[in-house]
Design a protein around this motif. Structure first.
Motif, PDB file in Angstrom:
ATOM      1  N   LEU A 232     -35.450 -81.228  -1.652  1.00 18.28           N
ATOM      2  CA  LEU A 232     -36.383 -80.271  -1.059  1.00 18.28           C
ATOM      3  C   LEU A 232     -37.718 -80.501  -1.739  1.00 18.28           C
ATOM      4  N   ALA A 233     -38.763 -80.633  -0.962  1.00 22.84           N
ATOM      5  CA  ALA A 233     -40.103 -80.806  -1.529  1.00 22.84           C
ATOM      6  C   ALA A 233     -41.102 -80.082  -0.637  1.00 22.84           C
ATOM      7  N   ALA A 234     -42.110 -79.477  -1.256  1.00 18.61           N
ATOM      8  CA  ALA A 234     -43.127 -78.733  -0.511  1.00 18.61           C
ATOM      9  C   ALA A 234     -44.489 -78.938  -1.166  1.00 18.61           C
ATOM     10  N   ASN A 235     -45.507 -78.585  -0.399  1.00 14.24           N
ATOM     11  CA  ASN A 235     -46.897 -78.716  -0.850  1.00 14.24           C
ATOM     12  C   ASN A 235     -47.253 -80.157  -1.201  1.00 14.24           C
ATOM     13  N   LEU A 236     -46.632 -81.088  -0.464  1.00 12.06           N
ATOM     14  CA  LEU A 236     -46.991 -82.498  -0.600  1.00 12.06           C
ATOM     15  C   LEU A 236     -48.382 -82.700  -0.009  1.00 12.06           C
ATOM     16  N   PRO A 237     -49.188 -83.572  -0.605  1.00  6.54           N
ATOM     17  CA  PRO A 237     -50.546 -83.804  -0.094  1.00  6.54           C
ATOM     18  C   PRO A 237     -50.533 -84.271   1.358  1.00  6.54           C
ATOM     19  N   VAL A 238     -51.281 -83.607   2.186  1.00  2.00           N
ATOM     20  CA  VAL A 238     -51.346 -83.943   3.605  1.00  2.00           C
ATOM     21  C   VAL A 238     -51.997 -85.312   3.818  1.00  2.00           C
TER      22      VAL A 238
ATOM     23  N   GLU B 249     -42.485 -94.189  -2.912  1.00  2.00           N
ATOM     24  CA  GLU B 249     -41.191 -94.407  -3.548  1.00  2.00           C
ATOM     25  C   GLU B 249     -41.210 -93.781  -4.938  1.00  2.00           C
ATOM     26  N   ASN B 250     -40.132 -93.140  -5.309  1.00  4.31           N
ATOM     27  CA  ASN B 250     -39.935 -92.520  -6.613  1.00  4.31           C
ATOM     28  C   ASN B 250     -40.856 -91.318  -6.845  1.00  4.31           C
ATOM     29  N   ALA B 251     -41.396 -90.740  -5.775  1.00  4.56           N
ATOM     30  CA  ALA B 251     -42.275 -89.574  -5.914  1.00  4.56           C
ATOM     31  C   ALA B 251     -41.579 -88.423  -6.632  1.00  4.56           C
ATOM     32  N   SER B 252     -40.296 -88.251  -6.419  1.00  5.91           N
ATOM     33  CA  SER B 252     -39.568 -87.130  -7.005  1.00  5.91           C
ATOM     34  C   SER B 252     -39.474 -87.204  -8.520  1.00  5.91           C
ATOM     35  N   PHE B 253     -39.360 -88.402  -9.077  1.00  8.53           N
ATOM     36  CA  PHE B 253     -39.085 -88.546 -10.513  1.00  8.53           C
ATOM     37  C   PHE B 253     -40.284 -89.058 -11.311  1.00  8.53           C
ATOM     38  N   ASP B 254     -41.192 -89.776 -10.677  1.00 11.46           N
ATOM     39  CA  ASP B 254     -42.356 -90.318 -11.379  1.00 11.46           C
ATOM     40  C   ASP B 254     -43.215 -89.170 -11.917  1.00 11.46           C
TER      41      ASP B 254
ATOM     42  N   GLN C  65     -40.823 -79.041  -6.032  1.00 12.53           N
ATOM     43  CA  GLN C  65     -39.506 -79.448  -5.549  1.00 12.53           C
ATOM     44  C   GLN C  65     -38.513 -78.313  -5.714  1.00 12.53           C
ATOM     45  N   GLY C  66     -37.587 -78.255  -4.769  1.00 12.65           N
ATOM     46  CA  GLY C  66     -36.572 -77.210  -4.799  1.00 12.65           C
ATOM     47  C   GLY C  66     -35.275 -77.701  -5.409  1.00 12.65           C
ATOM     48  N   LYS C  67     -34.349 -76.756  -5.509  1.00 15.78           N
ATOM     49  CA  LYS C  67     -33.027 -77.068  -6.053  1.00 15.78           C
ATOM     50  C   LYS C  67     -32.216 -77.836  -5.018  1.00 15.78           C
ATOM     51  N   ASN C  68     -31.464 -78.794  -5.507  1.00 11.04           N
ATOM     52  CA  ASN C  68     -30.528 -79.528  -4.671  1.00 11.04           C
ATOM     53  C   ASN C  68     -29.132 -78.955  -4.902  1.00 11.04           C
ATOM     54  N   SER C  69     -28.135 -79.530  -4.294  1.00 14.87           N
ATOM     55  CA  SER C  69     -26.783 -78.974  -4.413  1.00 14.87           C
ATOM     56  C   SER C  69     -26.115 -79.243  -5.750  1.00 14.87           C
ATOM     57  N   SER C  70     -26.741 -79.998  -6.627  1.00 15.34           N
ATOM     58  CA  SER C  70     -26.210 -80.115  -7.990  1.00 15.34           C
ATOM     59  C   SER C  70     -26.328 -78.791  -8.727  1.00 15.34           C
ATOM     60  N   ALA C  71     -27.058 -77.853  -8.171  1.00 14.82           N
ATOM     61  CA  ALA C  71     -27.205 -76.525  -8.771  1.00 14.82           C
ATOM     62  C   ALA C  71     -26.110 -75.571  -8.307  1.00 14.82           C
ATOM     63  N   ASN C  72     -25.072 -76.075  -7.660  1.00 14.85           N
ATOM     64  CA  ASN C  72     -24.020 -75.187  -7.151  1.00 14.85           C
ATOM     65  C   ASN C  72     -23.148 -74.647  -8.273  1.00 14.85           C
ATOM     66  N   LYS C  73     -22.527 -73.509  -8.053  1.00  9.48           N
ATOM     67  CA  LYS C  73     -21.716 -72.871  -9.097  1.00  9.48           C
ATOM     68  C   LYS C  73     -20.300 -73.439  -9.200  1.00  9.48           C
ATOM     69  N   PHE C  74     -19.917 -74.292  -8.247  1.00 13.84           N
ATOM     70  CA  PHE C  74     -18.557 -74.818  -8.245  1.00 13.84           C
ATOM     71  C   PHE C  74     -18.401 -76.057  -9.118  1.00 13.84           C
ATOM     72  N   SER C  75     -19.408 -76.900  -9.142  1.00 15.27           N
ATOM     73  CA  SER C  75     -19.383 -78.083 -10.006  1.00 15.27           C
ATOM     74  C   SER C  75     -20.817 -78.402 -10.420  1.00 15.27           C
TER      75      SER C  75
ATOM     76  N   GLY D 261     -35.186 -81.595  -7.438  1.00 15.49           N
ATOM     77  CA  GLY D 261     -35.693 -82.905  -7.055  1.00 15.49           C
ATOM     78  C   GLY D 261     -34.645 -83.729  -6.333  1.00 15.49           C
ATOM     79  N   TYR D 262     -34.922 -85.007  -6.211  1.00 14.79           N
ATOM     80  CA  TYR D 262     -34.104 -85.926  -5.425  1.00 14.79           C
ATOM     81  C   TYR D 262     -32.786 -86.245  -6.101  1.00 14.79           C
ATOM     82  N   ASN D 263     -31.700 -86.059  -5.381  1.00 16.49           N
ATOM     83  CA  ASN D 263     -30.370 -86.554  -5.740  1.00 16.49           C
ATOM     84  C   ASN D 263     -29.969 -87.499  -4.622  1.00 16.49           C
ATOM     85  N   GLY D 264     -29.898 -88.771  -4.908  1.00 15.31           N
ATOM     86  CA  GLY D 264     -29.614 -89.747  -3.876  1.00 15.31           C
ATOM     87  C   GLY D 264     -28.218 -89.617  -3.288  1.00 15.31           C
ATOM     88  N   PRO D 265     -28.044 -90.131  -2.085  1.00 13.20           N
ATOM     89  CA  PRO D 265     -26.754 -90.075  -1.407  1.00 13.20           C
ATOM     90  C   PRO D 265     -25.642 -90.752  -2.201  1.00 13.20           C
TER      91      PRO D 265
END
Length: 170
Positions: A69-75, A82-87, A96-106, A115-119
């Motif tokens: 999830l990403a917001a307020n990216l420059p128009v 490439e690598n915008a999430s981690f650079d 950047q928003g929370k991805n599903s690694s923030a889930n309470k199950f694992s 940020g980015y969690n690749g497939p």
């Protein structure tokens, strides 16, 4: 508005997935985000936002997996680099928003929950849904926002959106 992502052999390139080299895996998670090319952003757009989710994960883990999830990216960006999430320099230019690694199950380590969690399809090739939004404002969100907060914040602010299915091999 149109978006495109360069594929290799009809799949998202390995360097952005679980097949990435060790240098692009952080706490067991691929963290190098792929470049996204954007055309015809509408006049009046003040920011861009994106969601990158895996609906094919539902039979595997019981819910749609949020990869980025990403917001307020420059128009002005005609390509989200490439690598915008981690650079460090690039990621300071948007939130950047929370991805599903923030889930309470694992849950994973805190520093891979935003940020980015690749497939990482475990069972078969999955189709990942990338949606890019052109918005008439910057969203009043903070780093670490949740998808539901994003969905509420964009209401009434979407000038255009473009969707793309990106296949990734298991």
């Amino acid at each position: 508005m149109e978006i495109s992502v360069t594929l290799e052999n009809q799949y998202l390139p390995d360097r952005f997935t679980k097949h990435a080299p060790a240098t692009d895996i952080y706490h067991g998670v691929p963290n190098r985000s792929f470049p996204i090319h954007i055309k015809d952003v509408p006049t009046g757009a003040k920011s861009l936002a994106l969601t990158f989710v895996d609906f094919d994960s539902t039979p595997v883990c019981g819910f749609t997996w949020i990869h980025w999830l990403a917001a307020n990216l420059p128009v002005e960006w005609q390509t989200i680099p490439e690598n915008a999430s981690f650079d460090p320099k690039l990621r300071q230019q948007f939130i950047q928003g929370k991805n599903s690694s923030a889930n309470k199950f694992s849950p994973r380590e805190a520093d891979v929950q935003v940020g980015y969690n690749g497939p990482q399809p475990p069972d078969k090739a999955h189709d990942y849904t990338l949606t890019v939004y052109a918005l008439d404002t910057n969203l009043p969100l903070q780093n670490g926002y949740w998808l539901n907060e994003f969905r509420h914040a964009i209401q009434g602010h979407v000038l255009a959106k473009a969707k793309l299915e990106l296949p990734c091999q298991a």
